[in-house]
Design a protein around this motif. Structure first.
Motif, PDB file in Angstrom:
ATOM      1  N   TRP A  20      58.537 -69.747 -51.368  1.00 41.08           N
ATOM      2  CA  TRP A  20      57.111 -69.798 -51.690  1.00 41.08           C
ATOM      3  C   TRP A  20      56.338 -70.514 -50.591  1.00 41.08           C
ATOM      4  O   TRP A  20      55.216 -70.131 -50.262  1.00 41.08           O
ATOM      5  CB  TRP A  20      56.913 -70.518 -53.023  1.00 41.08           C
ATOM      6  CG  TRP A  20      55.494 -70.487 -53.508  1.00 41.08           C
ATOM      7  CD1 TRP A  20      54.901 -69.516 -54.260  1.00 41.08           C
ATOM      8  CD2 TRP A  20      54.477 -71.467 -53.268  1.00 41.08           C
ATOM      9  NE1 TRP A  20      53.589 -69.819 -54.507  1.00 41.08           N
ATOM     10  CE2 TRP A  20      53.298 -71.017 -53.911  1.00 41.08           C
ATOM     11  CE3 TRP A  20      54.448 -72.679 -52.578  1.00 41.08           C
ATOM     12  CZ2 TRP A  20      52.111 -71.745 -53.878  1.00 41.08           C
ATOM     13  CZ3 TRP A  20      53.262 -73.397 -52.541  1.00 41.08           C
ATOM     14  CH2 TRP A  20      52.110 -72.930 -53.187  1.00 41.08           C
TER      15      TRP A  20
ATOM     16  N   TRP B  57      54.784 -68.670 -47.496  1.00 38.18           N
ATOM     17  CA  TRP B  57      53.658 -67.754 -47.662  1.00 38.18           C
ATOM     18  C   TRP B  57      52.331 -68.504 -47.709  1.00 38.18           C
ATOM     19  O   TRP B  57      52.233 -69.589 -48.276  1.00 38.18           O
ATOM     20  CB  TRP B  57      53.802 -66.956 -48.962  1.00 38.18           C
ATOM     21  CG  TRP B  57      54.954 -66.011 -48.988  1.00 38.18           C
ATOM     22  CD1 TRP B  57      56.149 -66.185 -49.625  1.00 38.18           C
ATOM     23  CD2 TRP B  57      55.031 -64.731 -48.348  1.00 38.18           C
ATOM     24  NE1 TRP B  57      56.957 -65.098 -49.428  1.00 38.18           N
ATOM     25  CE2 TRP B  57      56.303 -64.186 -48.649  1.00 38.18           C
ATOM     26  CE3 TRP B  57      54.147 -63.996 -47.559  1.00 38.18           C
ATOM     27  CZ2 TRP B  57      56.709 -62.941 -48.182  1.00 38.18           C
ATOM     28  CZ3 TRP B  57      54.548 -62.756 -47.095  1.00 38.18           C
ATOM     29  CH2 TRP B  57      55.813 -62.240 -47.404  1.00 38.18           C
ATOM     30  N   ARG B  58      51.325 -67.882 -47.137  1.00 31.96           N
ATOM     31  CA  ARG B  58      49.949 -68.359 -47.254  1.00 31.96           C
ATOM     32  C   ARG B  58      49.206 -67.374 -48.155  1.00 31.96           C
ATOM     33  O   ARG B  58      49.204 -66.171 -47.898  1.00 31.96           O
ATOM     34  CB  ARG B  58      49.291 -68.442 -45.876  1.00 31.96           C
ATOM     35  CG  ARG B  58      47.827 -68.823 -45.911  1.00 31.96           C
ATOM     36  CD  ARG B  58      47.300 -69.075 -44.504  1.00 31.96           C
ATOM     37  NE  ARG B  58      47.813 -70.331 -43.978  1.00 31.96           N
ATOM     38  CZ  ARG B  58      47.602 -70.760 -42.736  1.00 31.96           C
ATOM     39  NH1 ARG B  58      46.918 -70.013 -41.891  1.00 31.96           N
ATOM     40  NH2 ARG B  58      48.075 -71.921 -42.337  1.00 31.96           N
ATOM     41  N   HIS B  59      48.581 -67.892 -49.205  1.00 32.24           N
ATOM     42  CA  HIS B  59      47.957 -67.043 -50.217  1.00 32.24           C
ATOM     43  C   HIS B  59      46.441 -66.980 -50.019  1.00 32.24           C
ATOM     44  O   HIS B  59      45.796 -67.992 -49.731  1.00 32.24           O
ATOM     45  CB  HIS B  59      48.288 -67.572 -51.611  1.00 32.24           C
ATOM     46  CG  HIS B  59      49.753 -67.557 -51.922  1.00 32.24           C
ATOM     47  ND1 HIS B  59      50.355 -66.569 -52.671  1.00 32.24           N
ATOM     48  CD2 HIS B  59      50.750 -68.399 -51.553  1.00 32.24           C
ATOM     49  CE1 HIS B  59      51.648 -66.802 -52.760  1.00 32.24           C
ATOM     50  NE2 HIS B  59      51.915 -67.912 -52.095  1.00 32.24           N
ATOM     51  N   TYR B  60      45.895 -65.779 -50.196  1.00 30.00           N
ATOM     52  CA  TYR B  60      44.457 -65.542 -50.068  1.00 30.00           C
ATOM     53  C   TYR B  60      43.954 -64.938 -51.375  1.00 30.00           C
ATOM     54  O   TYR B  60      44.485 -63.926 -51.840  1.00 30.00           O
ATOM     55  CB  TYR B  60      44.164 -64.575 -48.921  1.00 30.00           C
ATOM     56  CG  TYR B  60      44.643 -65.048 -47.569  1.00 30.00           C
ATOM     57  CD1 TYR B  60      43.765 -65.622 -46.664  1.00 30.00           C
ATOM     58  CD2 TYR B  60      45.982 -64.905 -47.191  1.00 30.00           C
ATOM     59  CE1 TYR B  60      44.195 -66.055 -45.418  1.00 30.00           C
ATOM     60  CE2 TYR B  60      46.425 -65.339 -45.949  1.00 30.00           C
ATOM     61  CZ  TYR B  60      45.528 -65.914 -45.070  1.00 30.00           C
ATOM     62  OH  TYR B  60      45.963 -66.342 -43.845  1.00 30.00           O
ATOM     63  N   ASP B  61      42.953 -65.549 -51.961  1.00 29.96           N
ATOM     64  CA  ASP B  61      42.416 -65.058 -53.231  1.00 29.96           C
ATOM     65  C   ASP B  61      40.926 -65.370 -53.277  1.00 29.96           C
ATOM     66  O   ASP B  61      40.519 -66.483 -53.605  1.00 29.96           O
ATOM     67  CB  ASP B  61      43.149 -65.723 -54.398  1.00 29.96           C
ATOM     68  CG  ASP B  61      42.721 -65.160 -55.753  1.00 29.96           C
ATOM     69  OD1 ASP B  61      41.838 -64.279 -55.783  1.00 29.96           O
ATOM     70  OD2 ASP B  61      43.271 -65.607 -56.775  1.00 29.96           O
TER      71      ASP B  61
ATOM     72  N   LYS C 109      45.923 -61.327 -51.384  1.00 30.54           N
ATOM     73  CA  LYS C 109      47.137 -60.985 -50.659  1.00 30.54           C
ATOM     74  C   LYS C 109      47.867 -62.264 -50.276  1.00 30.54           C
ATOM     75  O   LYS C 109      47.395 -63.368 -50.560  1.00 30.54           O
ATOM     76  CB  LYS C 109      46.804 -60.202 -49.386  1.00 30.54           C
ATOM     77  CG  LYS C 109      45.984 -60.977 -48.357  1.00 30.54           C
ATOM     78  CD  LYS C 109      45.536 -60.083 -47.215  1.00 30.54           C
ATOM     79  CE  LYS C 109      44.768 -60.850 -46.149  1.00 30.54           C
ATOM     80  NZ  LYS C 109      45.641 -61.685 -45.299  1.00 30.54           N
ATOM     81  N   ARG C 110      49.007 -62.095 -49.632  1.00 26.66           N
ATOM     82  CA  ARG C 110      49.682 -63.230 -49.031  1.00 26.66           C
ATOM     83  C   ARG C 110      50.272 -62.801 -47.693  1.00 26.66           C
ATOM     84  O   ARG C 110      50.601 -61.630 -47.480  1.00 26.66           O
ATOM     85  CB  ARG C 110      50.769 -63.795 -49.943  1.00 26.66           C
ATOM     86  CG  ARG C 110      51.929 -62.842 -50.231  1.00 26.66           C
ATOM     87  CD  ARG C 110      52.985 -63.518 -51.088  1.00 26.66           C
ATOM     88  NE  ARG C 110      54.133 -62.638 -51.313  1.00 26.66           N
ATOM     89  CZ  ARG C 110      55.275 -63.036 -51.867  1.00 26.66           C
ATOM     90  NH1 ARG C 110      55.414 -64.294 -52.261  1.00 26.66           N
ATOM     91  NH2 ARG C 110      56.275 -62.186 -52.038  1.00 26.66           N
TER      92      ARG C 110
ATOM     93  N   HIS D 252      53.149 -59.210 -44.365  1.00 21.77           N
ATOM     94  CA  HIS D 252      52.003 -59.194 -45.272  1.00 21.77           C
ATOM     95  C   HIS D 252      52.402 -58.491 -46.565  1.00 21.77           C
ATOM     96  O   HIS D 252      53.061 -57.445 -46.539  1.00 21.77           O
ATOM     97  CB  HIS D 252      50.819 -58.474 -44.626  1.00 21.77           C
ATOM     98  CG  HIS D 252      50.281 -59.182 -43.419  1.00 21.77           C
ATOM     99  ND1 HIS D 252      49.481 -58.561 -42.487  1.00 21.77           N
ATOM    100  CD2 HIS D 252      50.432 -60.462 -42.986  1.00 21.77           C
ATOM    101  CE1 HIS D 252      49.159 -59.430 -41.533  1.00 21.77           C
ATOM    102  NE2 HIS D 252      49.729 -60.587 -41.817  1.00 21.77           N
TER     103      HIS D 252
ATOM    104  N   GLY E 205      45.668 -56.130 -55.607  1.00 18.87           N
ATOM    105  CA  GLY E 205      45.303 -56.776 -54.359  1.00 18.87           C
ATOM    106  C   GLY E 205      44.545 -55.852 -53.427  1.00 18.87           C
ATOM    107  O   GLY E 205      44.575 -54.624 -53.559  1.00 18.87           O
TER     108      GLY E 205
ATOM    109  N   THR F 210      54.876 -54.266 -54.670  1.00 16.22           N
ATOM    110  CA  THR F 210      53.837 -54.708 -53.752  1.00 16.22           C
ATOM    111  C   THR F 210      53.761 -53.794 -52.529  1.00 16.22           C
ATOM    112  O   THR F 210      54.686 -53.036 -52.240  1.00 16.22           O
ATOM    113  CB  THR F 210      54.085 -56.153 -53.285  1.00 16.22           C
ATOM    114  OG1 THR F 210      55.351 -56.224 -52.606  1.00 16.22           O
ATOM    115  CG2 THR F 210      54.094 -57.117 -54.461  1.00 16.22           C
TER     116      THR F 210
END
Length: 226
Positions: A10, A13-17, A23-24, A73, A79, A162
């Motif tokens: 975990w 990963w860099r998460h974008y919301d 996405k991550r 990605h 997403g 995904t």
């Protein structure tokens, strides 16, 4: 390569919301599985760089072995990645961003799943080309202030599946064309406007070292639980 996604932790990963993206992406300097590392070693090799130079006419291409903005990605069901123009310079070296190479890793991908990469005419604000993210398909395109692309329609995949891809950026020390030299992060010129908070978070993700940003995020989560 597809299975290497599941082996990452975990914290890799860099998460974008936010309004523009859900996405991550893998963190810079992530240690990938052997298949993924072989892929990047191949496209970052001298032989491949020579091929890109001969094909595009752009000389002096430089790779980014730390994968800032590149790497793996992963887009979940629902997403998206709104229409955008990529960052124009490497965040650390400030080299000019010239090309992005994307390879899709989605076996048996159905058109009904969505997630097609859209390439837009920046003046007409319309999609000119849509690329289905099917397994093994690879796209190379030029980076400029007119390179408007994304997949704004939410992914519609079943059973937790995904949309997976690998991306690599190629740079030069400056550029001979007249494209803007003023630094900018990823721009979303035709999408929903971000709140002030989302803009600040996105800028922090791009500009701060990952360890600093993630430490701040974990501290905030701890304070919320109190």
């Amino acid at each position: 390569m597809h299975d290497d996604f599941d082996s990452l932790k975990w914290t890799n990963w860099r998460h974008y919301d936010n309004a523009n993206e859900l996405k991550r992406g893998s963190m810079p300097n992530t240690r990938f599985g052997s298949a993924t590392q072989l892929y990047f070693n191949t496209i970052y090799s001298g032989v491949f760089l020579k091929f890109l130079t001969e094909m595009t006419g752009v000389k002096g291409l430089v790779t980014d072995p730390e994968f800032h903005g590149g790497g793996l990605h992963d887009i979940p069901a629902g997403g998206k990645f709104g229409m955008h123009i990529d960052f124009n310079q490497h965040p650390i070296t400030k080299l000019a961003n010239r090309f992005v190479l994307i390879t899709y890793l989605n076996k048996d991908w159905a058109p009904s799943y969505g997630g097609a990469l859209e390439l837009w005419d920046v003046d007409e604000q319309t999609c000119k080309v849509a690329v289905e993210p099917t397994f093994g398909r690879t796209v190379l395109f030029y980076q400029s202030s007119r390179s408007l692309h994304g997949h704004p329609k939410p992914v519609n995949t079943p059973n937790g599946r995904t949309r997976r891809s690998a991306a690599a950026y190629f740079y030069t020390n400056g550029r001979a064309d007249e494209d803007s030299s003023e630094f900018h992060t990823t721009l979303f010129p035709v999408s929903i406007k971000l709140s002030q908070r989302d803009r600040a978070v996105n800028a922090a993700k791009y500009l701060l070292p990952p360890v600093v940003f993630d430490a701040g995020r974990k501290l905030k989560a701890m304070l919320r639980r109190r």
